[in-house]
Write a protein that holds these residues in place. Structure first.
Motif, PDB file in Angstrom:
ATOM      1  N   GLU A 249      44.115  45.316  42.218  1.00  0.00           N
ATOM      2  CA  GLU A 249      43.597  43.951  42.309  1.00  0.00           C
ATOM      3  C   GLU A 249      43.990  43.111  41.099  1.00  0.00           C
ATOM      4  OE1 GLU A 249      39.411  43.936  43.166  1.00  0.00           O
ATOM      5  OE2 GLU A 249      39.767  44.436  45.259  1.00  0.00           O
ATOM      6  N   VAL A 250      43.866  43.674  39.923  1.00  0.00           N
ATOM      7  CA  VAL A 250      44.184  42.913  38.716  1.00  0.00           C
ATOM      8  C   VAL A 250      45.680  42.630  38.645  1.00  0.00           C
ATOM      9  CG1 VAL A 250      44.231  42.985  36.191  1.00  0.00           C
ATOM     10  CG2 VAL A 250      42.162  43.626  37.423  1.00  0.00           C
TER      11      VAL A 250
ATOM     12  N   THR B 250      47.838  42.449  41.079  1.00  0.00           N
ATOM     13  CA  THR B 250      48.177  41.448  42.101  1.00  0.00           C
ATOM     14  C   THR B 250      47.756  40.060  41.629  1.00  0.00           C
ATOM     15  OG1 THR B 250      48.004  43.048  43.897  1.00  0.00           O
ATOM     16  CG2 THR B 250      47.771  40.724  44.486  1.00  0.00           C
ATOM     17  N   ALA B 251      46.549  39.962  41.077  1.00  0.00           N
ATOM     18  CA  ALA B 251      46.067  38.671  40.582  1.00  0.00           C
ATOM     19  C   ALA B 251      46.954  38.155  39.451  1.00  0.00           C
ATOM     20  CB  ALA B 251      44.619  38.798  40.117  1.00  0.00           C
TER      21      ALA B 251
ATOM     22  N   THR C 212      50.200  36.366  40.443  1.00  0.00           N
ATOM     23  CA  THR C 212      50.117  35.043  41.054  1.00  0.00           C
ATOM     24  C   THR C 212      49.236  34.064  40.284  1.00  0.00           C
ATOM     25  OG1 THR C 212      48.262  35.762  42.439  1.00  0.00           O
ATOM     26  CG2 THR C 212      50.484  36.010  43.360  1.00  0.00           C
ATOM     27  N   ILE C 213      48.673  34.483  39.164  1.00  0.00           N
ATOM     28  CA  ILE C 213      47.672  33.657  38.479  1.00  0.00           C
ATOM     29  C   ILE C 213      48.246  32.319  38.017  1.00  0.00           C
ATOM     30  CG2 ILE C 213      47.896  34.535  36.098  1.00  0.00           C
ATOM     31  CD1 ILE C 213      44.694  34.725  36.305  1.00  0.00           C
TER      32      ILE C 213
ATOM     33  N   ALA D 237      47.815  29.800  40.725  1.00  0.00           N
ATOM     34  CA  ALA D 237      46.474  29.646  41.289  1.00  0.00           C
ATOM     35  C   ALA D 237      46.073  28.173  41.347  1.00  0.00           C
ATOM     36  CB  ALA D 237      45.458  30.429  40.468  1.00  0.00           C
TER      37      ALA D 237
ATOM     38  N   ALA E 117      40.196  32.108  39.392  1.00  0.00           N
ATOM     39  CA  ALA E 117      41.061  33.289  39.313  1.00  0.00           C
ATOM     40  C   ALA E 117      40.765  34.090  38.050  1.00  0.00           C
ATOM     41  CB  ALA E 117      42.529  32.866  39.350  1.00  0.00           C
TER      42      ALA E 117
ATOM     43  N   PHE F 279      37.382  35.911  38.361  1.00  0.00           N
ATOM     44  CA  PHE F 279      37.513  37.129  39.161  1.00  0.00           C
ATOM     45  C   PHE F 279      38.089  38.270  38.328  1.00  0.00           C
ATOM     46  CE2 PHE F 279      40.447  39.807  41.609  1.00  0.00           C
ATOM     47  CZ  PHE F 279      39.536  40.476  42.402  1.00  0.00           C
ATOM     48  N   VAL F 280      39.178  37.999  37.636  1.00  0.00           N
ATOM     49  CA  VAL F 280      39.837  39.044  36.846  1.00  0.00           C
ATOM     50  C   VAL F 280      38.931  39.494  35.706  1.00  0.00           C
ATOM     51  CG1 VAL F 280      41.856  39.559  35.411  1.00  0.00           C
ATOM     52  CG2 VAL F 280      42.138  38.240  37.506  1.00  0.00           C
TER      53      VAL F 280
ATOM     54  N   CYS G  27      36.376  41.940  37.036  1.00  0.00           N
ATOM     55  CA  CYS G  27      37.008  43.250  37.243  1.00  0.00           C
ATOM     56  C   CYS G  27      37.138  43.987  35.909  1.00  0.00           C
ATOM     57  CB  CYS G  27      38.387  43.093  37.869  1.00  0.00           C
ATOM     58  SG  CYS G  27      38.407  42.460  39.557  1.00  0.00           S
TER      59      CYS G  27
ATOM     60  N   CYS H 167      40.310  36.605  29.263  1.00  0.00           N
ATOM     61  CA  CYS H 167      40.060  35.922  30.538  1.00  0.00           C
ATOM     62  C   CYS H 167      38.961  34.882  30.382  1.00  0.00           C
ATOM     63  CB  CYS H 167      39.651  36.930  31.614  1.00  0.00           C
ATOM     64  SG  CYS H 167      40.957  38.033  32.157  1.00  0.00           S
TER      65      CYS H 167
END
Length: 107
Positions: free
Chosen positions: A29-30, A32-33, A36-37, A40, A46, A49-50, A53, A66
């Motif tokens: 998940e991280v 992938t994020a 594309t961050i 965003a 975004a 979310f990270v 996590c 973050c």
């Protein structure tokens, strides 16, 4: 860089097999994020979310980075978020985590 106490708590909560699943999901998940961050539409969300996590798995420095970016984006300054540093801290944290996690949770 890593809150090993948080990691130990997580292992105790989900068990060793559950931890492996959580770790795999977290990394997927991280990463992938992070791919594309920069694109965003809502950088604040975004990064939030990270950050969540990261906190769940004890990635303290990465979560702090973050949070700093999230705060900038919330103040309408997303162009000031240092995504290069964010990526660097993630990969450093990931390398340290993966090199030590088995030894740390076995203790």
């Amino acid at each position: 860089m890593i809150d090993w106490g948080k990691v130990t708590e997580l292992v105790a909560d989900v068990g060793a097999d559950g931890f492996d699943e959580v770790l795999t999901l977290f990394l997927q998940e991280v990463e992938t994020a992070l791919q594309t961050i920069a694109l965003a539409e809502d950088l604040e969300a975004a990064l939030h979310f990270v950050k969540g996590c990261a906190l769940n798995l004890g990635f303290e420095d990465f979560a702090r980075c973050c949070a700093e970016g999230e705060a900038l984006a919330a103040r309408g300054r997303p162009d000031e978020v240092d995504l290069e540093t964010l990526h660097r801290i993630y990969w450093q944290s990931r390398a340290l985590f993966l090199s030590e996690v088995r030894e740390r949770i076995a203790a």
